[in-house]
Design a protein around this motif. Structure first.
Motif, PDB file in Angstrom:
ATOM      1  N   PRO A 185       0.807  -1.222   0.000  1.00 34.88           N
ATOM      2  CA  PRO A 185       0.000   0.000   0.000  1.00 34.88           C
ATOM      3  C   PRO A 185       0.843   1.277   0.000  1.00 34.88           C
ATOM      4  CG  PRO A 185      -0.161  -1.146   2.122  1.00 34.88           C
ATOM      5  CD  PRO A 185       0.611  -2.047   1.199  1.00 34.88           C
ATOM      6  N   ALA A 186       2.131   1.157   0.355  1.00 33.89           N
ATOM      7  CA  ALA A 186       2.991   2.339   0.319  1.00 33.89           C
ATOM      8  C   ALA A 186       3.405   2.663  -1.114  1.00 33.89           C
ATOM      9  CB  ALA A 186       4.223   2.095   1.188  1.00 33.89           C
ATOM     10  N   LYS A 187       3.264   1.676  -2.022  1.00 34.40           N
ATOM     11  CA  LYS A 187       3.675   1.898  -3.414  1.00 34.40           C
ATOM     12  C   LYS A 187       2.610   1.421  -4.384  1.00 34.40           C
ATOM     13  CE  LYS A 187       8.649   1.892  -2.941  1.00 34.40           C
ATOM     14  NZ  LYS A 187       9.881   1.114  -2.987  1.00 34.40           N
ATOM     15  N   PRO A 188       1.514   2.163  -4.491  1.00 30.94           N
ATOM     16  CA  PRO A 188       0.457   1.753  -5.426  1.00 30.94           C
ATOM     17  C   PRO A 188       0.931   1.887  -6.872  1.00 30.94           C
ATOM     18  CG  PRO A 188      -0.113   3.829  -4.321  1.00 30.94           C
ATOM     19  CD  PRO A 188       1.218   3.416  -3.792  1.00 30.94           C
ATOM     20  N   VAL A 189       0.655   0.853  -7.681  1.00 35.61           N
ATOM     21  CA  VAL A 189       1.114   0.860  -9.069  1.00 35.61           C
ATOM     22  C   VAL A 189      -0.038   0.471 -10.006  1.00 35.61           C
ATOM     23  CG1 VAL A 189       2.765  -0.095 -10.717  1.00 35.61           C
ATOM     24  CG2 VAL A 189       3.391   0.062  -8.310  1.00 35.61           C
ATOM     25  N   ILE A 190      -0.256   1.267 -11.029  1.00 37.82           N
ATOM     26  CA  ILE A 190      -1.224   0.902 -12.067  1.00 37.82           C
ATOM     27  C   ILE A 190      -0.544  -0.035 -13.052  1.00 37.82           C
ATOM     28  CG2 ILE A 190      -2.530   1.773 -14.054  1.00 37.82           C
ATOM     29  CD1 ILE A 190      -3.213   4.238 -12.423  1.00 37.82           C
ATOM     30  N   LEU A 191      -1.121  -1.247 -13.210  1.00 39.05           N
ATOM     31  CA  LEU A 191      -0.559  -2.229 -14.144  1.00 39.05           C
ATOM     32  C   LEU A 191      -1.224  -2.140 -15.516  1.00 39.05           C
ATOM     33  CD1 LEU A 191      -0.438  -5.371 -11.796  1.00 39.05           C
ATOM     34  CD2 LEU A 191       1.385  -3.705 -12.244  1.00 39.05           C
ATOM     35  N   ARG A 192      -2.446  -1.601 -15.538  1.00 38.47           N
ATOM     36  CA  ARG A 192      -3.148  -1.400 -16.817  1.00 38.47           C
ATOM     37  C   ARG A 192      -4.008  -0.153 -16.681  1.00 38.47           C
ATOM     38  NH1 ARG A 192      -7.484  -5.838 -18.760  1.00 38.47           N
ATOM     39  NH2 ARG A 192      -8.671  -4.906 -17.069  1.00 38.47           N
ATOM     40  N   PRO A 193      -3.806   0.870 -17.540  1.00 35.38           N
ATOM     41  CA  PRO A 193      -4.627   2.082 -17.427  1.00 35.38           C
ATOM     42  C   PRO A 193      -6.066   1.820 -17.856  1.00 35.38           C
ATOM     43  CG  PRO A 193      -3.111   2.263 -19.295  1.00 35.38           C
ATOM     44  CD  PRO A 193      -2.804   0.961 -18.622  1.00 35.38           C
ATOM     45  N   GLY A 194      -7.001   2.509 -17.209  1.00 34.44           N
ATOM     46  CA  GLY A 194      -8.420   2.377 -17.537  1.00 34.44           C
ATOM     47  C   GLY A 194      -9.120   3.696 -17.276  1.00 34.44           C
ATOM     48  N   ALA A 195     -10.426   3.638 -17.064  1.00 36.24           N
ATOM     49  CA  ALA A 195     -11.213   4.868 -16.922  1.00 36.24           C
ATOM     50  C   ALA A 195     -10.832   5.655 -15.670  1.00 36.24           C
ATOM     51  CB  ALA A 195     -12.700   4.526 -16.901  1.00 36.24           C
ATOM     52  N   ILE A 196     -10.317   4.975 -14.638  1.00 35.40           N
ATOM     53  CA  ILE A 196      -9.931   5.665 -13.404  1.00 35.40           C
ATOM     54  C   ILE A 196      -8.418   5.869 -13.437  1.00 35.40           C
ATOM     55  CG2 ILE A 196      -9.893   5.486 -10.889  1.00 35.40           C
ATOM     56  CD1 ILE A 196     -12.498   3.784 -11.197  1.00 35.40           C
ATOM     57  N   ASP A 197      -7.973   7.123 -13.530  1.00 32.81           N
ATOM     58  CA  ASP A 197      -6.553   7.369 -13.792  1.00 32.81           C
ATOM     59  C   ASP A 197      -5.760   7.596 -12.502  1.00 32.81           C
ATOM     60  OD1 ASP A 197      -7.178   9.928 -13.063  1.00 32.81           O
ATOM     61  OD2 ASP A 197      -6.633  10.860 -14.963  1.00 32.81           O
ATOM     62  N   GLU A 198      -4.442   7.762 -12.664  1.00 29.03           N
ATOM     63  CA  GLU A 198      -3.558   7.852 -11.494  1.00 29.03           C
ATOM     64  C   GLU A 198      -3.854   9.084 -10.645  1.00 29.03           C
ATOM     65  OE1 GLU A 198      -2.641   8.060 -14.619  1.00 29.03           O
ATOM     66  OE2 GLU A 198      -0.954   9.422 -14.941  1.00 29.03           O
ATOM     67  N   LYS A 199      -4.369  10.147 -11.283  1.00 32.12           N
ATOM     68  CA  LYS A 199      -4.692  11.355 -10.513  1.00 32.12           C
ATOM     69  C   LYS A 199      -5.856  11.092  -9.573  1.00 32.12           C
ATOM     70  CE  LYS A 199      -3.353  15.351 -13.236  1.00 32.12           C
ATOM     71  NZ  LYS A 199      -3.883  15.515 -14.577  1.00 32.12           N
ATOM     72  N   ALA A 200      -6.924  10.490 -10.114  1.00 29.71           N
ATOM     73  CA  ALA A 200      -8.117  10.194  -9.306  1.00 29.71           C
ATOM     74  C   ALA A 200      -7.756   9.247  -8.162  1.00 29.71           C
ATOM     75  CB  ALA A 200      -9.198   9.587 -10.188  1.00 29.71           C
ATOM     76  N   LEU A 201      -6.940   8.239  -8.458  1.00 25.83           N
ATOM     77  CA  LEU A 201      -6.545   7.274  -7.417  1.00 25.83           C
ATOM     78  C   LEU A 201      -5.638   7.941  -6.390  1.00 25.83           C
ATOM     79  CD1 LEU A 201      -5.944   4.231  -9.768  1.00 25.83           C
ATOM     80  CD2 LEU A 201      -7.665   4.349  -7.945  1.00 25.83           C
ATOM     81  N   GLY A 202      -4.710   8.772  -6.877  1.00 27.66           N
ATOM     82  CA  GLY A 202      -3.779   9.479  -5.996  1.00 27.66           C
ATOM     83  C   GLY A 202      -4.500  10.390  -5.014  1.00 27.66           C
ATOM     84  N   CYS A 203      -5.569  11.028  -5.464  1.00 23.40           N
ATOM     85  CA  CYS A 203      -6.374  11.907  -4.600  1.00 23.40           C
ATOM     86  C   CYS A 203      -6.949  11.133  -3.423  1.00 23.40           C
ATOM     87  CB  CYS A 203      -7.561  12.464  -5.388  1.00 23.40           C
ATOM     88  SG  CYS A 203      -7.235  14.015  -6.137  1.00 23.40           S
ATOM     89  N   ILE A 204      -7.477   9.967  -3.699  1.00 27.10           N
ATOM     90  CA  ILE A 204      -8.121   9.172  -2.651  1.00 27.10           C
ATOM     91  C   ILE A 204      -7.076   8.517  -1.754  1.00 27.10           C
ATOM     92  CG2 ILE A 204      -9.677   7.214  -2.213  1.00 27.10           C
ATOM     93  CD1 ILE A 204     -10.956   9.786  -3.447  1.00 27.10           C
ATOM     94  N   LEU A 205      -5.968   8.062  -2.358  1.00 23.10           N
ATOM     95  CA  LEU A 205      -4.913   7.392  -1.576  1.00 23.10           C
ATOM     96  C   LEU A 205      -3.994   8.393  -0.877  1.00 23.10           C
ATOM     97  CD1 LEU A 205      -3.997   4.547  -4.079  1.00 23.10           C
ATOM     98  CD2 LEU A 205      -5.027   4.268  -1.818  1.00 23.10           C
ATOM     99  N   ARG A 206      -4.053   9.642  -1.293  1.00 30.42           N
ATOM    100  CA  ARG A 206      -3.198  10.714  -0.782  1.00 30.42           C
ATOM    101  C   ARG A 206      -1.721  10.368  -0.931  1.00 30.42           C
ATOM    102  NH1 ARG A 206      -5.782  10.121   4.156  1.00 30.42           N
ATOM    103  NH2 ARG A 206      -8.005  10.399   3.831  1.00 30.42           N
ATOM    104  N   ARG A 207      -1.385   9.734  -2.047  1.00 34.70           N
ATOM    105  CA  ARG A 207       0.022   9.527  -2.409  1.00 34.70           C
ATOM    106  C   ARG A 207       0.130   9.331  -3.907  1.00 34.70           C
ATOM    107  NH1 ARG A 207       0.594   5.291   1.515  1.00 34.70           N
ATOM    108  NH2 ARG A 207       2.622   6.194   1.869  1.00 34.70           N
ATOM    109  N   LYS A 208       1.382   9.414  -4.370  1.00 36.78           N
ATOM    110  CA  LYS A 208       1.604   9.306  -5.804  1.00 36.78           C
ATOM    111  C   LYS A 208       1.353   7.871  -6.267  1.00 36.78           C
ATOM    112  CE  LYS A 208       5.037  10.404  -9.326  1.00 36.78           C
ATOM    113  NZ  LYS A 208       4.000  10.751 -10.295  1.00 36.78           N
ATOM    114  N   VAL A 209       0.657   7.743  -7.369  1.00 35.95           N
ATOM    115  CA  VAL A 209       0.398   6.425  -7.947  1.00 35.95           C
ATOM    116  C   VAL A 209       1.207   6.313  -9.227  1.00 35.95           C
ATOM    117  CG1 VAL A 209      -1.358   4.928  -8.952  1.00 35.95           C
ATOM    118  CG2 VAL A 209      -1.919   6.327  -6.955  1.00 35.95           C
ATOM    119  N   ARG A 210       2.070   5.310  -9.274  1.00 31.48           N
ATOM    120  CA  ARG A 210       2.896   5.129 -10.468  1.00 31.48           C
ATOM    121  C   ARG A 210       2.133   4.327 -11.518  1.00 31.48           C
ATOM    122  NH1 ARG A 210       7.710   2.178 -10.188  1.00 31.48           N
ATOM    123  NH2 ARG A 210       6.786   0.996  -8.483  1.00 31.48           N
ATOM    124  N   VAL A 211       2.510   4.524 -12.793  1.00 35.01           N
ATOM    125  CA  VAL A 211       1.945   3.717 -13.872  1.00 35.01           C
ATOM    126  C   VAL A 211       3.091   2.907 -14.438  1.00 35.01           C
ATOM    127  CG1 VAL A 211       0.720   3.745 -16.068  1.00 35.01           C
ATOM    128  CG2 VAL A 211       0.323   5.572 -14.407  1.00 35.01           C
TER     129      VAL A 211
END
Ligand code: TXA
Ligand code: MG
Length: 322
Positions: A185-211
């Motif tokens: 959970p300290a390093k969330p990673v997107i393995l496949r991009p979809g309708a919910i992008d790293e910005k939207a996920l980063g906002c909720i997780l309050r950390r940077k989400v890598r792709v």
């Protein structure tokens, strides 16, 4: 014999739910693309998914559940995973988490993580409710071909290999879910991009989400949706780098309908260039152009700065063209 197309009457839904409980395969609509579903805790049923698709067994399946409570029966959740699940489920987000012992190895390709998604499509949800079991479901297409966004697409690709298709009309989103690895959970990673992008996920997780468009982990594919060649038509497909004039051998697919008189052999993905409409139409138009017998198809990519669905659309276009 083609597969039977079932309209979504209450009686048909009950019958399909019992077929799923008995270990049969049913193609089902979801808001992203159609899935080929089987009882996720029945290893034999899940093995049949791989056979029907011609999919290698080192490419793990997504398990569909009604909600977070059901998901927690299958995987070890952490607080970050609970937070995104509460925010984005039901919807086009798949979470990769450490699996619990009840999940069969065939589902996870022998790995210790499982991919979970709670779909928003009302018919997928109704079947999950009636069947009362989690449903493993990859996209309902032959391995590496374009994903299906209608019951007719499923019939064309898998009709001779499966018995049941539930017809739920066109999938609204049109591209597959975002796959988010939250095993750490300290390093969330997107393995496949979809309708919910790293910005939207980063906002909720309050950390940077890598792709990450990574390859293999321990012989098992980390996310084979990320295979270089995937989602591909049979006709040679190229990215369109500059305007070309289409002809009888070479079709073009544009992002938006051209103004004025449209040249022949021209396809388009939207009326005005809206990303949601482009994603919704992408696979249908690729299939139509593929079926028309051209020698080559050129497709226009989305300007990458557009954000949101842009990365997912370009990812699928790029892989289809690989
Ligand atoms: O929108 C969707 O996700 C659709 C609908 C039917 O829900 N399903 C779908 O499934 O696209 P499929 O099998 O075509 O793609 C699943 C992706 C693959 O790239 C697979 O490698 C990845 O999820 N995946 C599954 N389990 C995984 C795991 N344990 N770790 C990493 N990636 C996993
Ligand atoms: Mg797929």
């Amino acid at each position: 014999m083609p597969a039977r197309l079932h309209s979504p009457t209450p009686r048909n839904l009950r019958r399909l739910a019992s077929a799923l409980q008995r270990g049969e395969l049913v193609a089902i609509p979801t808001e992203t693309v159609y899935g080929l579903a089987a009882h996720a805790l029945d290893a034999r049923a899940c093995r049949a998914i791989f056979r029907a698709k011609g999919r290698p067994t080192n490419d793990p399946l997504i398990v569909h559940v009604l909600d977070l409570a059901h998901a927690e029966e299958l995987a070890e959740f952490n607080d970050a995973a609970r937070r995104v699940a509460r925010h984005f489920w039901p919807g086009p987000l798949t979470l990769v988490l450490p699996k619990k012992a009840c999940v069969p190895d065939i589902v996870t390709s022998g790995g210790d993580t499982v991919a979970l998604r709670s779909p928003a499509h009302p018919l997928a949800r109704r079947l999950l409710e009636l069947a009362g079991v989690p449903l493993a479901a990859p996209s309902a297409n032959p391995f590496s071909y374009i994903s299906p966004t209608s019951a007719a697409h499923v019939q064309q690709g898998l009709g001779r290999r499966i018995k049941h298709i539930l017809d739920g009309g066109e999938s609204t989103v049109g591209v597959e879910s975002t796959v988010l690895d939250l095993t750490n959970p300290a390093k969330p990673v997107i393995l496949r991009p979809g309708a919910i992008d790293e910005k939207a996920l980063g906002c909720i997780l309050r950390r940077k989400v890598r792709v990450r468009t990574g390859r293999k982990a321990k012989g098992r594919l980390k996310a084979p949706g990320l295979l270089e060649r995937h989602y591909s038509p049979r006709t040679a497909l190229q990215l369109m780098r500059r305007r070309v004039t289409p002809d009888a051998k070479r079709a073009v697919i544009l992002l938006r309908k051209p103004a004025g008189k449209v040249a022949p052999h021209t396809f388009w993905l939207s009326a005005r260039g809206a990303l949601a409409e482009i994603a919704h139409n992408l696979y249908r138009v690729l299939r139509e152009a593929d079926a028309a017998g051209y020698r080559e198809i050129l497709i226009e990519p989305v300007p990458p700065a557009a954000g949101g669905l842009a990365a997912a659309i370009n990812d699928r276009i790029r892989r289809a063209a690989a």
